[in-house]
Scaffold this active site. Structure first.
Site, PDB file in Angstrom:
ATOM      1  N   PRO A   1       4.299   8.371  -7.253  1.00 55.36           N
ATOM      2  CA  PRO A   1       5.291   7.404  -6.661  1.00 55.36           C
ATOM      3  C   PRO A   1       4.745   6.207  -6.385  1.00 55.36           C
ATOM      4  CG  PRO A   1       5.139   9.916  -5.410  1.00 55.36           C
ATOM      5  CD  PRO A   1       4.208   9.668  -6.692  1.00 55.36           C
ATOM      6  N   GLU A   2       5.550   5.061  -6.532  1.00 59.95           N
ATOM      7  CA  GLU A   2       4.852   3.808  -6.349  1.00 59.95           C
ATOM      8  C   GLU A   2       5.346   3.422  -4.963  1.00 59.95           C
ATOM      9  OE1 GLU A   2       5.514   1.146  -9.881  1.00 59.95           O
ATOM     10  OE2 GLU A   2       5.562   2.988 -10.950  1.00 59.95           O
TER      11      GLU A   2
ATOM     12  N   LYS B   1       0.554   2.182  -1.595  1.00 60.54           N
ATOM     13  CA  LYS B   1       0.882   3.973  -1.801  1.00 60.54           C
ATOM     14  C   LYS B   1       0.329   4.759  -0.759  1.00 60.54           C
ATOM     15  CE  LYS B   1       0.661   2.575  -6.815  1.00 60.54           C
ATOM     16  NZ  LYS B   1       0.139   3.069  -8.166  1.00 60.54           N
TER      17      LYS B   1
ATOM     18  N   ARG C   1      -3.365   4.842 -18.863  1.00 58.71           N
ATOM     19  CA  ARG C   1      -1.798   4.875 -18.414  1.00 58.71           C
ATOM     20  C   ARG C   1      -1.080   4.329 -19.552  1.00 58.71           C
ATOM     21  NH1 ARG C   1      -1.536   5.227 -12.843  1.00 58.71           N
ATOM     22  NH2 ARG C   1       0.630   5.744 -13.188  1.00 58.71           N
TER      23      ARG C   1
ATOM     24  N   ASN D   1       2.923   2.298 -12.247  1.00 60.15           N
ATOM     25  CA  ASN D   1       2.885   1.894 -13.672  1.00 60.15           C
ATOM     26  C   ASN D   1       4.256   1.461 -14.179  1.00 60.15           C
ATOM     27  OD1 ASN D   1       1.041   2.553 -15.803  1.00 60.15           O
ATOM     28  ND2 ASN D   1       2.454   3.863 -16.715  1.00 60.15           N
TER      29      ASN D   1
END
Length: 308
Positions: A2-3, A55, A269, A174
């Site tokens: 989750p961002e 976050k 990533r 990301n």
């Protein structure tokens, strides 16, 4: 993972469901939380407010008790009517907070801790966060200053890694990393020392605009826990919602060049970019050759497309 927009919407929904209500029951599957609850019961306390910081999610209870949680890859908060069947099994439950007819359940989070105001201030994580992109305090000018200052002290840091650094700008994940770099026309593998002031301004501005656009749903009185997949292109077509993220080998929506993908940073990533729209600019000591994505293929001729 989750961002920041997901955590912002989560905190807003939890605030509507719990804030101003007295906790009538508290359950946890986390031993450290259970120990605190045994000594200083959560039941009977008032939920004062709920906040998102980057976050992280913070629930403030009366009596100087704060529950902090980080979703990492799989965590999520759910809101139910008390007695309603959960969508996940009890083995996934980390925390369950009941306030009369409303119940909030934290599933699968790997980080959940109790703090006081004093212990939170001493924490090495939340106080160290950079400027929160979705906070009222954020301005594009502040975002530029944060990026510029980090670039001065870390000139060799790659742009994509910097955008993910929560101590620079908190909340970007990301997906936004790739989308923001694309919007600014910046190759995410460039060093911060090569980034121009105009490119910094664009990245700081777009970071806020993209994230704010994805938290508009749920801003009314109702409790909205999901508002659909995030979008950056403004397209109403579900298949056209992002510029480059997750689109390896597909045509760039602006120029038709194949989008490339490459793992980046210590956490490896995935990063996506268009080599035509985001040209490589080498710094001193870097190769003049642009980084090459893995398994990249062109799916059609290059052509210019409109977009914003």
């Amino acid at each position: 993972m989750p961002e920041g927009d997901t955590l912002f919407r989560t905190a807003r929904a939890l605030e509507k469901a719990l804030a101003g209500r007295v906790v009538t029951a508290f359950e946890t599957g986390v031993a450290t939380l259970a120990s605190v609850n045994d000594d200083k019961p959560v039941a009977g306390r008032l939920v004062e407010r709920v906040e998102a910081r980057g976050k992280w999610n913070l629930i403030f209870f009366s009596g100087d008790l704060i529950l902090t949680s980080h979703m990492l890859m799989s965590g999520s908060w759910h809101i139910y009517r008390t007695g309603e069947k959960w969508w996940k099994g009890r083995s996934h439950m980390r925390v369950a907070i009941t306030c009369g007819e409303m119940q909030a359940v934290l599933f699968d989070a790997q980080i959940a801790e109790f703090h006081t105001e004093r212990s939170l201030a001493r924490s090495r994580q939340i106080p160290a966060l950079g400027l929160d992109v979705l906070s009222d305090a954020y301005t594009p000018e502040g975002g530029v200053a944060a990026l510029r200052d980090y670039g001065r002290t870390h000139p060799e840091a790659e742009v994509g890694v910097t955008l993910l650094n929560q101590r620079v700008l908190a909340g970007l994940g990301n997906v936004y990393k790739s989308e923001v770099a694309f919007a600014a026309g910046v190759n995410p593998f460039r060093r911060m020392s090569t980034v121009t002031e105009r490119e910094l301004e664009t990245m700081a501005d777009v970071s806020q605009r993209y994230m704010k656009a994805n938290v508009m749903d749920g801003s009314g009185d109702g409790i909205v826990t999901y508002s659909g997949n995030r979008r950056t292109t403004h397209s109403m077509n579900a298949g056209d919602r992002l510029w480059v993220y997750g689109r390896q080998g597909q045509e760039c929506r602006r120029c038709g060049t194949a989008v490339e993908r490459r793992l980046q940073g210590e956490q490896a990533r995935p990063t996506y970019w268009c080599p035509q729209c985001q040209p490589w600019i080498a710094d001193a000591g870097q190769s003049e050759a642009a980084p090459v994505g893995r398994n990249t293929k062109h799916t059609g001729p290059r052509r210019r497309r409109s977009g914003c």
